[in-house]
Design a protein around this motif. Structure first.
Motif, PDB file in Angstrom:
ATOM      1  N   GLN A  71       0.903  -1.151  -0.136  1.00 33.68           N
ATOM      2  CA  GLN A  71       0.036  -0.055  -0.023  1.00 33.68           C
ATOM      3  C   GLN A  71       0.951   1.295   0.050  1.00 33.68           C
ATOM      4  O   GLN A  71       0.553   2.330  -0.528  1.00 33.68           O
ATOM      5  N   ALA A  72       1.995   1.056   0.759  1.00 34.58           N
ATOM      6  CA  ALA A  72       2.844   2.191   0.719  1.00 34.58           C
ATOM      7  C   ALA A  72       3.309   2.676  -0.662  1.00 34.58           C
ATOM      8  O   ALA A  72       3.308   3.769  -0.972  1.00 34.58           O
ATOM      9  N   LEU A  73       3.855   1.596  -1.410  1.00 36.71           N
ATOM     10  CA  LEU A  73       4.131   1.834  -2.828  1.00 36.71           C
ATOM     11  C   LEU A  73       3.267   2.092  -3.647  1.00 36.71           C
ATOM     12  O   LEU A  73       3.529   3.225  -4.351  1.00 36.71           O
ATOM     13  N   LYS A  74       2.000   1.910  -3.493  1.00 32.87           N
ATOM     14  CA  LYS A  74       0.630   2.267  -4.250  1.00 32.87           C
ATOM     15  C   LYS A  74       0.593   3.762  -3.942  1.00 32.87           C
ATOM     16  O   LYS A  74       0.313   4.542  -5.238  1.00 32.87           O
ATOM     17  N   VAL A  75       0.497   4.017  -2.765  1.00 29.45           N
ATOM     18  CA  VAL A  75       0.352   5.659  -2.639  1.00 29.45           C
ATOM     19  C   VAL A  75       1.540   6.516  -2.830  1.00 29.45           C
ATOM     20  O   VAL A  75       1.176   7.586  -3.348  1.00 29.45           O
ATOM     21  N   ALA A  76       2.438   6.039  -2.819  1.00 33.68           N
ATOM     22  CA  ALA A  76       3.935   6.811  -3.094  1.00 33.68           C
ATOM     23  C   ALA A  76       3.827   7.175  -4.684  1.00 33.68           C
ATOM     24  O   ALA A  76       4.037   8.004  -5.348  1.00 33.68           O
ATOM     25  N   GLN A  77       3.272   6.012  -5.422  1.00 36.82           N
ATOM     26  CA  GLN A  77       3.208   6.079  -7.156  1.00 36.82           C
ATOM     27  C   GLN A  77       1.932   7.044  -7.244  1.00 36.82           C
ATOM     28  O   GLN A  77       2.244   7.772  -8.170  1.00 36.82           O
ATOM     29  N   GLU A  78       0.883   6.918  -6.672  1.00 33.91           N
ATOM     30  CA  GLU A  78      -0.034   7.894  -6.822  1.00 33.91           C
ATOM     31  C   GLU A  78       0.370   9.292  -6.361  1.00 33.91           C
ATOM     32  O   GLU A  78      -0.173  10.158  -7.227  1.00 33.91           O
ATOM     33  N   PHE A  79       1.135   9.384  -5.503  1.00 34.38           N
ATOM     34  CA  PHE A  79       1.476  10.910  -5.219  1.00 34.38           C
ATOM     35  C   PHE A  79       2.463  11.341  -6.429  1.00 34.38           C
ATOM     36  O   PHE A  79       2.133  12.533  -6.926  1.00 34.38           O
ATOM     37  N   LEU A  80       3.405  10.703  -6.853  1.00 30.85           N
ATOM     38  CA  LEU A  80       4.225  10.932  -8.064  1.00 30.85           C
ATOM     39  C   LEU A  80       3.070  11.135  -9.485  1.00 30.85           C
ATOM     40  O   LEU A  80       3.387  12.281  -9.954  1.00 30.85           O
ATOM     41  N   THR A  81       2.233  10.685  -9.454  1.00 30.31           N
ATOM     42  CA  THR A  81       1.477  10.853 -10.613  1.00 30.31           C
ATOM     43  C   THR A  81       0.838  11.911 -10.523  1.00 30.31           C
ATOM     44  O   THR A  81       0.601  12.735 -11.294  1.00 30.31           O
ATOM     45  N   ARG A  82       0.105  12.422  -9.267  1.00 28.13           N
ATOM     46  CA  ARG A  82      -0.570  13.461  -9.147  1.00 28.13           C
ATOM     47  C   ARG A  82       0.049  14.612  -8.995  1.00 28.13           C
ATOM     48  O   ARG A  82      -0.471  15.843  -9.329  1.00 28.13           O
ATOM     49  N   PHE A  83       1.385  14.621  -8.219  1.00 28.46           N
ATOM     50  CA  PHE A  83       2.247  15.856  -7.948  1.00 28.46           C
ATOM     51  C   PHE A  83       3.441  15.490  -8.448  1.00 28.46           C
ATOM     52  O   PHE A  83       4.585  15.702  -7.577  1.00 28.46           O
ATOM     53  N   PRO A  84       3.639  15.467  -9.816  1.00 26.01           N
ATOM     54  CA  PRO A  84       4.963  15.234 -10.258  1.00 26.01           C
ATOM     55  C   PRO A  84       6.096  16.396 -10.005  1.00 26.01           C
ATOM     56  O   PRO A  84       7.475  16.231  -9.746  1.00 26.01           O
ATOM     57  N   GLN A  85       5.571  17.667  -9.847  1.00 26.21           N
ATOM     58  CA  GLN A  85       6.538  18.954  -9.576  1.00 26.21           C
ATOM     59  C   GLN A  85       6.545  19.300  -8.045  1.00 26.21           C
ATOM     60  O   GLN A  85       7.034  20.429  -7.764  1.00 26.21           O
ATOM     61  N   SER A  86       5.975  18.483  -7.266  1.00 28.78           N
ATOM     62  CA  SER A  86       5.764  18.852  -5.790  1.00 28.78           C
ATOM     63  C   SER A  86       7.497  18.928  -5.321  1.00 28.78           C
ATOM     64  O   SER A  86       8.321  17.938  -5.577  1.00 28.78           O
ATOM     65  N   PRO A  87       7.539  19.550  -4.430  1.00 30.30           N
ATOM     66  CA  PRO A  87       8.981  19.692  -3.567  1.00 30.30           C
ATOM     67  C   PRO A  87       9.074  18.379  -2.959  1.00 30.30           C
ATOM     68  O   PRO A  87      10.420  17.819  -2.603  1.00 30.30           O
ATOM     69  N   ARG A  88       8.008  17.469  -2.615  1.00 31.32           N
ATOM     70  CA  ARG A  88       8.347  16.201  -1.889  1.00 31.32           C
ATOM     71  C   ARG A  88       8.286  15.138  -3.026  1.00 31.32           C
ATOM     72  O   ARG A  88       8.459  14.023  -2.607  1.00 31.32           O
ATOM     73  N   ALA A  89       8.424  15.497  -4.189  1.00 31.71           N
ATOM     74  CA  ALA A  89       8.331  14.226  -5.397  1.00 31.71           C
ATOM     75  C   ALA A  89       9.701  13.317  -5.067  1.00 31.71           C
ATOM     76  O   ALA A  89       9.715  12.329  -5.060  1.00 31.71           O
ATOM     77  N   GLN A  90      10.967  14.013  -4.905  1.00 29.36           N
ATOM     78  CA  GLN A  90      11.935  13.309  -4.724  1.00 29.36           C
ATOM     79  C   GLN A  90      11.973  12.604  -3.554  1.00 29.36           C
ATOM     80  O   GLN A  90      12.293  11.325  -3.619  1.00 29.36           O
ATOM     81  N   SER A  91      11.420  12.870  -2.662  1.00 28.93           N
ATOM     82  CA  SER A  91      11.323  12.033  -1.385  1.00 28.93           C
ATOM     83  C   SER A  91      10.555  10.895  -1.671  1.00 28.93           C
ATOM     84  O   SER A  91      10.584   9.760  -1.139  1.00 28.93           O
ATOM     85  N   ALA A  92       9.358  11.031  -2.346  1.00 28.96           N
ATOM     86  CA  ALA A  92       8.462  10.028  -2.726  1.00 28.96           C
ATOM     87  C   ALA A  92       9.080   8.910  -3.703  1.00 28.96           C
ATOM     88  O   ALA A  92       9.254   7.836  -3.613  1.00 28.96           O
ATOM     89  N   ARG A  93      10.258   9.565  -4.647  1.00 30.30           N
ATOM     90  CA  ARG A  93      10.867   8.651  -5.472  1.00 30.30           C
ATOM     91  C   ARG A  93      11.927   7.865  -4.567  1.00 30.30           C
ATOM     92  O   ARG A  93      12.040   6.452  -4.779  1.00 30.30           O
ATOM     93  N   GLN A  94      12.312   8.247  -3.446  1.00 30.61           N
ATOM     94  CA  GLN A  94      13.283   7.798  -2.627  1.00 30.61           C
ATOM     95  C   GLN A  94      12.640   6.719  -2.087  1.00 30.61           C
ATOM     96  O   GLN A  94      13.078   5.560  -1.676  1.00 30.61           O
ATOM     97  N   LEU A  95      11.399   6.773  -1.501  1.00 24.38           N
ATOM     98  CA  LEU A  95      10.629   5.922  -0.700  1.00 24.38           C
ATOM     99  C   LEU A  95      10.063   4.779  -1.801  1.00 24.38           C
ATOM    100  O   LEU A  95      10.402   3.629  -1.288  1.00 24.38           O
ATOM    101  N   ILE A  96       9.817   5.123  -2.929  1.00 25.37           N
ATOM    102  CA  ILE A  96       9.465   4.032  -4.036  1.00 25.37           C
ATOM    103  C   ILE A  96      10.904   3.259  -4.176  1.00 25.37           C
ATOM    104  O   ILE A  96      10.611   1.811  -3.895  1.00 25.37           O
ATOM    105  N   ALA A  97      12.162   3.637  -4.324  1.00 22.10           N
ATOM    106  CA  ALA A  97      13.213   2.919  -4.428  1.00 22.10           C
ATOM    107  C   ALA A  97      13.454   2.038  -3.193  1.00 22.10           C
ATOM    108  O   ALA A  97      13.751   0.845  -3.242  1.00 22.10           O
TER     109      ALA A  97
END
Length: 106
Positions: A71-97
């Motif tokens: 579920q964490a992976l699903k939500v993090a991927q959704e975050f990147l899809t919805r907010f690709p330009q967010s200041p937190r996008a890099q943190s979301a990518r790191q969580l996904i990795a």
């Protein structure tokens, strides 16, 4: 715990918005009540689906407190899809990795 009372009072007084709900969720998260935190983050998302913090916080909550890595992976991927330009996008990518690396090492 004292802050929880203040946030709940603010909500009861009409200051019910995604920021207050997310802050209340953070309070629950940090006193070890992750289900209540998740509930508040989800309410914040229903109030405003464009509220970045409540969605981002869900991903971390699923990963770190609830240990629901799928579920964490699903939500993090959704975050990147919805907010690709967010200041937190890099943190979301790191969580996904981190989550994908975890899955690969099992």
């Amino acid at each position: 715990p004292h802050a929880i009372d203040h946030y709940q009072e603010a909500i009861a007084a009409g200051a019910d918005n995604p920021d207050v709900r997310t802050d209340l969720g953070n309070c629950f998260r940090f006193i070890g009540q992750p289900q209540k935190a998740l509930e508040q983050y989800q309410i914040a998302q229903k109030q405003n689906p464009m509220h970045e913090n409540s969605l981002f916080n869900q991903a971390g909550l699923f990963a770190d407190e609830l240990h629901d890595y799928e579920q964490a992976l699903k939500v993090a991927q959704e975050f990147l899809t919805r907010f690709p330009q967010s200041p937190r996008a890099q943190s979301a990518r790191q969580l996904i990795a981190r989550l994908e690396h975890r899955d690969a090492s099992q």
